[in-house]
Each structure stands twice: as structure tokens, then as C-alpha cells.
Design an enzyme around this catalytic site. Structure first.
Site, mmCIF file in Angstrom:
data_model
loop_
_atom_site.group_PDB
_atom_site.id
_atom_site.type_symbol
_atom_site.label_atom_id
_atom_site.label_comp_id
_atom_site.label_asym_id
_atom_site.label_seq_id
_atom_site.Cartn_x
_atom_site.Cartn_y
_atom_site.Cartn_z
ATOM 1 N N CYS A 41 40.779 30.352 72.706
ATOM 2 C CA CYS A 41 41.097 29.842 73.942
ATOM 3 C C CYS A 41 40.149 28.586 74.404
ATOM 4 O O CYS A 41 38.837 28.558 73.935
ATOM 5 C CB CYS A 41 40.814 30.815 75.189
ATOM 6 N N ASP A 43 38.751 28.190 77.175
ATOM 7 C CA ASP A 43 37.350 28.656 78.150
ATOM 8 C C ASP A 43 36.038 28.215 77.652
ATOM 9 O O ASP A 43 35.615 28.537 76.526
ATOM 10 C CB ASP A 43 37.755 30.202 78.399
ATOM 11 N N ARG A 45 33.498 29.529 78.234
ATOM 12 C CA ARG A 45 32.459 30.612 77.921
ATOM 13 C C ARG A 45 32.580 31.087 76.821
ATOM 14 O O ARG A 45 31.837 32.091 76.125
ATOM 15 C CB ARG A 45 32.365 31.738 78.926
ATOM 16 N N HIS A 97 40.005 36.384 74.625
ATOM 17 C CA HIS A 97 38.735 37.057 75.354
ATOM 18 C C HIS A 97 39.376 37.730 76.418
ATOM 19 O O HIS A 97 40.117 37.277 77.197
ATOM 20 C CB HIS A 97 37.869 35.842 75.466
ATOM 21 N N CYS A 100 40.284 36.420 80.829
ATOM 22 C CA CYS A 100 40.856 34.965 80.239
ATOM 23 C C CYS A 100 41.907 34.773 81.580
ATOM 24 O O CYS A 100 42.568 35.363 82.014
ATOM 25 C CB CYS A 100 41.799 35.365 79.079
HETATM 26 CO CO CO Z 1 41.070 32.250 78.326
#
Ligand code: CO
Length: 208
Positions: A41, A43, A45, A97, A100
Site C-alpha cells: 500500500c 500508506d 506509515r 496493513h 488501511c
Molecule cells: Co493502506
């Protein structure tokens, strides 16, 4: 964030790499030979290389919203083709994750414009597994389980490609479904039972 800080960080990073190995960038520029294709992803993080403790050159990385493998997405399909045929990776990892945002958005009724067709792929995963998900009463449990089931379905999407089918048959490639836990930092192998999942559907998707 001060954008100029990034360039100061970069200078420090170069100095540190050269301190450990004078030939670092010479070697880096010569070639790449990664064993793993990582599909994760976007993301911020979930920094792929950092959580896996790997160095530049070790992992071929593709990231998009909610680690999807849509079969009409030219970008993802090209990455899979290149990784298997040209880099000859040995492992393909789809890593989701928990927490998400993409998965969460797909669980809520909202018109999100251009995001709709992308998130629709996740809604389809929900529909495929509606029976299992409807047994979970807690929304958080549902959300976490959909993250895992989405990883599973995207792994299956990888296996639907001709490149993956040929490479799996030739025992060149193994597919893995993982999930990253933001709350603990742990990377978890979902140990997806592909033999079981594929046995009823592979007749439909087999390309040769
Ligand atoms: Co995500």
C-alpha cells in the site's frame, strides 16, 4: 516538513553509505538483482524497505492504494511482467496493513469520484467473502478481516496472470500474502493456503 531538509538528509545518507562502503554507489549503479517483488500500500506509515530491513537493490517495489492487483491496471501488470520475466524474482509478496484507509473507504457508502472504480475492486472482495464477514459482529474485526481477505484475493489476482502461472509451474516463483500491523510493527505471514483456494477456481483461470 521543510522540503529542503530532504536534500540535507540525502547528503547525510550518501556520506553514511560511503563511510561503510566506498564502492556503494558504483555497485548500486551497475545492476539490480532483487529476489522479491513486493506489492504494498502507498500508506506513508508502511515504508516497505524499512520494515523488512533490506538494502537498495534487494526488493522490487510496487505500491498503490490498498495493495491492489487489478487485471486492467497496466502499471501493476507491467511490474509483474518485468519482475518475473526480466528480473526473475523468486518471491512475489502482496503485503496489506491493518488500519488501511483504502479498505476502510471501501466499507463505507460514499461517492469518492475517481477513487470509485479503484475502491470497487475492494467492494468486490467484500462481496466474494460476504458470508464470512457477516459472521463478524464487531466492525473492527470485519475491517481487519477484509484487510486479510483483500491480500488473499490480490495474491489470487497475481496467480491469474500468465507470467505468474508459467513461473509457478516452472517452480521459479512463490506467492506470499503478508500483513503489517501498525500498532506493533509486526510483519505477519498470513500463510495463505493457495492449494486449497485455487483447487476449485484454477480451471477457470488457467491460461495454458
Ligand atoms: Co493502506
Amino acid at each position: 516538513m521543510d522540503i529542503q531538509q530532504i536534500f540535507r538528509n540525502n547528503k547525510k545518507w550518501i556520506a553514511e553509505k560511503l563511510r561503510l562502503n566506498k564502492e556503494f554507489f558504483k555497485q548500486l549503479s551497475e545492476d539490480q538483482n532483487p529476489d522479491v517483488l513486493y506489492i504494498g500500500c502507498c500508506d506513508s506509515r508502511v515504508p516497505a524497505e524499512e520494515i523488512m530491513g533490506v538494502h537498495p537493490g534487494q526488493i522490487f517495489v510496487h505500491r498503490n492504494i490498498a495493495n491492489m492487483v487489478p487485471n486492467t491496471d497496466l502499471s501493476t501488470m507491467s511490474v509483474i511482467n518485468y519482475a518475473i520475466l526480466h528480473l526473475q524474482v523468486k518471491h512475489i509478496v502482496v503485503c496489506g496493513h491493518y488500519d488501511c484507509g483504502g479498505i476502510k473507504a471501501a466499507m463505507q457508502p460514499a461517492d469518492l469520484g475517481i477513487l470509485n472504480p479503484w475502491l470497487r475492486n475492494i467492494r468486490d472482495v467484500y462481496r466474494l467473502h460476504k458470508e464470512e464477514l457477516s459472521l463478524l459482529e464487531d466492525d473492527k474485526e470485519k475491517y481487519d478481516r477484509l484487510v486479510e481477505l483483500n491480500v488473499q484475493e490480490q495474491c489470487v489476482n497475481v496467480i491469474k496472470t500468465a507470467e505468474a502461472q508459467n513461473a509457478i509451474q516452472a517452480k521459479q516463483v512463490t506467492v506470499h500474502g503478508w500483513v503489517f500491523n501498525l500498532k506493533t510493527g509486526q510483519l505477519v505471514d498470513l500463510n495463505i493456503d493457495f492449494d486449497n483456494i485455487l483447487k476449485d477456481i484454477m480451471d477457470i483461470y488457467r491460461l495454458s
